[in-house]
Design an enzyme around this catalytic site. Sequence first.
Site: not given
Ligand code: GGG
Length: 341
Positions: A123, A168, A199, A223, A227
Amino acid sequence: MYRISVIPGDGIGPTVIRHATRIVEELASALGFEVEFVEAPAGDAVAAERGEALPHESLEKIMGSDACLKGPVGETARDVIVYLRQRLDLYANIRPFKTYEGVKCFWSGLDFVIVRENTEDLYKGVEDVGRDHAVSLLVITRRGTERIARVALNMARERRGKVTVVHKANVLSSYKFFRDIAIEVVKQGGATVDEMYVDNAAYQMVVNPGIFDVILTPNMFGDILSDLAAGVTGSIGLAGSANIGERMGVFEPVHGSAPSLNPEYANPIATILSSSYLMGWLGMSRRDERLSQAARAVEAAVAQLLKEGRVITPDLGGRATVGEVSEAILKKALNNLYKRK
Ligand code: GGG
């Protein structure tokens, strides 16, 4: 006076943010601290209208505030939250997960936190895309890993004392580098540390999530696992989070903008909890017990509401609206304050 910048965001964002800020306002007036909300528009709708997802004026407002409450944005996450994390050096993404009495899920008694490194990894945004290739650089530094490992260590000391480093390392040397440094920092700090491939961590989170206390992980795995953790503990509508640096914090629900959902039936709890994390963080950093008290009152109110199970939104099997849930939380939070007096 505390100045809180507010990014309403897209989809269900403006609605859940409106309800969360109202709760903060009411608690502020009950406890005698002052808040000023400064709107800092950002996201897909802003990009469509103005050609940039995070206009300079919004960035200035955020940087001039004590903390920021952010709604979800849609396709512009990279230009808004990922950018803000790097620009403001919000290196720690704290994402607490727990099961609540009254919320249907496979587990009970879960309580763990994902500590996600928030500024590096894939990122970082070092990318090259051509017609026939696309490259994204995976960046991990010693400084970045040591400081996030210290956050996880400190959190473990306040909790059950265990950090699981998720990586990983069997495939990517960069994650081996992260793992080795992270383990060293946590060991030196005297907490219990173990490690897990991402994993396997995903598997364990489904079949045996009680083993986790503090999960320390690089950006992208954090990230994705968030979820999963939200699903395992009942609903992503319950997951709030904090992006924290040395001086600034941006607080946001873990969920996205849910463009297909009628905002009237969105679950506001993730955003309300994020606003309580904001108050808790401000209370701690400014040594203002009133804010910490407000944060505790909101978190207790959420747990009480969920336990009763009457006023809940459709994601939890109920039929209540965003406004009904928010009002019920506010009423309970105010009650919690008066009970303590
Ligand atoms: N699935 C959850 C969602 O959509 N989160 C918002 C997102 O992708 N944010 C970017 C991050 O947290 O890096």
